[in-house]
Design a protein around this motif. Sequence first.
Motif, PDB file in Angstrom:
ATOM      1  N   ALA A 120     -65.953  16.162   2.321  1.00 30.19           N
ATOM      2  CA  ALA A 120     -65.651  17.153   1.282  1.00 30.19           C
ATOM      3  C   ALA A 120     -66.931  17.622   0.588  1.00 30.19           C
ATOM      4  O   ALA A 120     -67.148  18.821   0.395  1.00 30.19           O
ATOM      5  N   LEU A 121     -67.793  16.650   0.245  1.00 28.31           N
ATOM      6  CA  LEU A 121     -69.030  17.019  -0.462  1.00 28.31           C
ATOM      7  C   LEU A 121     -69.918  17.895   0.427  1.00 28.31           C
ATOM      8  O   LEU A 121     -70.566  18.838  -0.047  1.00 28.31           O
ATOM      9  N   MET A 122     -69.943  17.567   1.708  1.00 26.13           N
ATOM     10  CA  MET A 122     -70.725  18.388   2.637  1.00 26.13           C
ATOM     11  C   MET A 122     -70.121  19.784   2.764  1.00 26.13           C
ATOM     12  O   MET A 122     -70.828  20.792   2.774  1.00 26.13           O
ATOM     13  N   ALA A 123     -68.790  19.804   2.890  1.00 28.47           N
ATOM     14  CA  ALA A 123     -68.114  21.083   3.121  1.00 28.47           C
ATOM     15  C   ALA A 123     -68.295  22.028   1.932  1.00 28.47           C
ATOM     16  O   ALA A 123     -68.386  23.244   2.112  1.00 28.47           O
ATOM     17  N   ILE A 124     -68.381  21.479   0.727  1.00 32.94           N
ATOM     18  CA  ILE A 124     -68.577  22.330  -0.448  1.00 32.94           C
ATOM     19  C   ILE A 124     -69.885  23.120  -0.323  1.00 32.94           C
ATOM     20  O   ILE A 124     -69.942  24.310  -0.604  1.00 32.94           O
ATOM     21  N   GLY A 125     -70.934  22.415   0.132  1.00 32.63           N
ATOM     22  CA  GLY A 125     -72.219  23.088   0.294  1.00 32.63           C
ATOM     23  C   GLY A 125     -72.129  24.248   1.275  1.00 32.63           C
ATOM     24  O   GLY A 125     -72.656  25.332   1.036  1.00 32.63           O
ATOM     25  N   LEU A 126     -71.431  24.010   2.378  1.00 36.74           N
ATOM     26  CA  LEU A 126     -71.250  25.087   3.368  1.00 36.74           C
ATOM     27  C   LEU A 126     -70.443  26.229   2.762  1.00 36.74           C
ATOM     28  O   LEU A 126     -70.768  27.407   2.938  1.00 36.74           O
ATOM     29  N   ALA A 127     -69.377  25.860   2.044  1.00 35.95           N
ATOM     30  CA  ALA A 127     -68.455  26.871   1.517  1.00 35.95           C
ATOM     31  C   ALA A 127     -69.129  27.743   0.463  1.00 35.95           C
ATOM     32  O   ALA A 127     -68.930  28.958   0.418  1.00 35.95           O
ATOM     33  N   MET A 128     -69.944  27.130  -0.394  1.00 35.78           N
ATOM     34  CA  MET A 128     -70.606  27.897  -1.452  1.00 35.78           C
ATOM     35  C   MET A 128     -71.488  28.987  -0.861  1.00 35.78           C
ATOM     36  O   MET A 128     -71.467  30.132  -1.292  1.00 35.78           O
ATOM     37  N   ALA A 172     -64.087  20.677   8.492  1.00 33.34           N
ATOM     38  CA  ALA A 172     -63.340  20.520   7.241  1.00 33.34           C
ATOM     39  C   ALA A 172     -63.167  21.852   6.549  1.00 33.34           C
ATOM     40  O   ALA A 172     -62.075  22.181   6.072  1.00 33.34           O
ATOM     41  N   SER A 173     -64.231  22.660   6.502  1.00 32.47           N
ATOM     42  CA  SER A 173     -64.087  23.911   5.760  1.00 32.47           C
ATOM     43  C   SER A 173     -63.238  24.917   6.533  1.00 32.47           C
ATOM     44  O   SER A 173     -62.591  25.766   5.928  1.00 32.47           O
ATOM     45  N   VAL A 174     -63.215  24.803   7.863  1.00 31.49           N
ATOM     46  CA  VAL A 174     -62.306  25.669   8.626  1.00 31.49           C
ATOM     47  C   VAL A 174     -60.858  25.245   8.372  1.00 31.49           C
ATOM     48  O   VAL A 174     -59.971  26.083   8.198  1.00 31.49           O
ATOM     49  N   ILE A 175     -60.626  23.929   8.326  1.00 34.03           N
ATOM     50  CA  ILE A 175     -59.267  23.438   8.046  1.00 34.03           C
ATOM     51  C   ILE A 175     -58.799  23.966   6.694  1.00 34.03           C
ATOM     52  O   ILE A 175     -57.689  24.476   6.546  1.00 34.03           O
ATOM     53  N   GLY A 176     -59.675  23.868   5.693  1.00 33.63           N
ATOM     54  CA  GLY A 176     -59.266  24.237   4.331  1.00 33.63           C
ATOM     55  C   GLY A 176     -59.252  25.733   4.111  1.00 33.63           C
ATOM     56  O   GLY A 176     -58.527  26.233   3.260  1.00 33.63           O
ATOM     57  N   GLY A 177     -60.055  26.449   4.864  1.00 29.96           N
ATOM     58  CA  GLY A 177     -60.196  27.891   4.649  1.00 29.96           C
ATOM     59  C   GLY A 177     -61.653  28.187   4.343  1.00 29.96           C
ATOM     60  O   GLY A 177     -62.128  27.861   3.257  1.00 29.96           O
ATOM     61  N   LEU A 178     -62.350  28.790   5.282  1.00 31.63           N
ATOM     62  CA  LEU A 178     -63.796  28.979   5.163  1.00 31.63           C
ATOM     63  C   LEU A 178     -64.140  29.782   3.907  1.00 31.63           C
ATOM     64  O   LEU A 178     -63.561  30.827   3.662  1.00 31.63           O
ATOM     65  N   GLY A 179     -65.055  29.265   3.116  1.00 33.66           N
ATOM     66  CA  GLY A 179     -65.486  29.987   1.920  1.00 33.66           C
ATOM     67  C   GLY A 179     -64.739  29.585   0.664  1.00 33.66           C
ATOM     68  O   GLY A 179     -65.173  29.892  -0.427  1.00 33.66           O
ATOM     69  N   SER A 180     -63.619  28.893   0.822  1.00 32.69           N
ATOM     70  CA  SER A 180     -62.858  28.471  -0.355  1.00 32.69           C
ATOM     71  C   SER A 180     -63.326  27.086  -0.796  1.00 32.69           C
ATOM     72  O   SER A 180     -63.378  26.160   0.008  1.00 32.69           O
ATOM     73  N   LEU A 181     -63.679  26.935  -2.068  1.00 32.97           N
ATOM     74  CA  LEU A 181     -64.161  25.631  -2.538  1.00 32.97           C
ATOM     75  C   LEU A 181     -63.045  24.586  -2.568  1.00 32.97           C
ATOM     76  O   LEU A 181     -63.222  23.490  -2.037  1.00 32.97           O
TER      77      LEU A 181
END
Lengths: 234, 298
Positions: free
Chosen positions: B22-30, B232-241
């Motif tokens: 999650a912490l990694m994915a936040i960086g990508l998403a931001m 993870a960010s694709v699962i959650g929705g790319l770009g969404s925190l």
Amino acid sequence: MLSFEDIHVYYGHVHALKGMSFEVMEGELVTMLGANGAGKSTTLLTISGILKPTQGQIIYEGRNLSGFSPYSIVRSGIIHCPEGRHIFGGLTVRENLMMGAVQRRDHSQVKQDFDWVCSLFPILSERIGQNGSTLSGGEQQMLAIGRALMARPRLLLLDEPSLGLAPVVVQIIFDVIQQLRQNGVTILLVEQNARKALQIADRGYLLETGQVVLSGSVQELHANPAIERHYLGG
Amino acid sequence: MTQLQFFIQQAINAISIGSLYALMAIGLAMVFGILRLINFAHGDLIMVGSYAALLLLAAGVPFWLAALAGICASMVMGLLMERIAYRPIRGAPDVAMLLTSFAVTILLENAAILIFNPTPRPFPVPEALGTAQRFGSLRIANIDLIAIAVALVLLVALTFFVTRTQIGISMRAASEDLLAARLMGINVNVVISYAFAIGSILAGVVGLLWSMRVGKIDPLMGFYPVLKAFVASVIGGLGSLPGAVLGGYVLGLLEILLQGLLPSALTPYRDAFVFIALIILLLFRPNGILGSVEKEKI
């Protein structure tokens, strides 16, 4: 207050503005008419620093604006309310409005302006905690204008504020525009609805293919048969 | 060990690994939210931070200070990356930016191989962090508890940042509509620098937790975490925190679940099953769990 002197702008390979020149005086409401693709939106985007002219000068209050970044242009008192509203859909109405004041540090005055904008558009205060995306088209346009006003602009650039709106909403928006002008805000209004725009403006410019082809007071424009035929549907 | 204990143990394991994703994915998403850039070099920030911390530890610097310096090293590298590699090509087509991020990855990883040589190095774990808590026959590694606690604190802080501070709201605004953000006078360079700085700090933290979990570091250590974070960010929705956080935990859960459920002959292929699950998810929700369909109002 603002003058364009022989401005040329390219949009990729398209020569969008071909030597545009016009002026807006302090306190005036100037409207810009013209067909799609005439260069109206390009003109506004050039004033707000998003597009850079390849030639010519933009003089604002005696300073040359060319080369200024968009945020320093906002700081100098110009705000651009873009066509298509461009509100922040995932932000609440309150957050949207606060983004208009993002550069201001006079926090107590910002609070007052916030209340003032809510009184101009009471529907916004009812929706204050909702996300922008949940608003109707008319409410979104009010939000877009309200957000721009939060910057406390001295020159307000309005791009097609009535596009696609119901007549009753258009009337609300035009009433607000007139009220702003009475408050001393200088306004440059781009409008498809030429009839309505000429009702409230002082002067107008007619654009065609990136150039001013006609200019004058609204009386003069009204009297012009070309305007009558093409834009007023007479 | 009872079934309940086994369940608790696995749940903690899942939440712990999910926290890191999650912490990694936040960086990508931001970064993706604002620039439409999938920054694959984000994983190398983990490596940079971990090596910086390791070098300081080897020089006798106390652990907490080395950890802090490692996190700072990640942040500085993230800011440099943006300034040197990404800012000059801002506005270029998405593919050009994506390729640039691969170039940055290759550059950083090979520089690390040159400087530190490719053999993995053991990452020392302080005794207090390396032990485990025992509750009867239940054994929970301290590092898992720390990962969960750290993630919780960071997520709360981050939520405060993006909803209560002006720069945080500006960041959301810029990722919603970059043109409108510029027209309102938001200084996009500042916002983007913040996005990189915060994402890199999170990567630095993940780097330390990851290194302590695995016990060793190497120049290519960032590959797996960034891949997982991307999934993870694709699962959650790319770009969404919120999507990035949700995706991180879902992925962690999925991995541990598969690890437990799959017959032992198939566990080496766990990741294949994770990707099958991802494909099925995307068939039904192409924009991820929280991703909204791009719609335009006229």
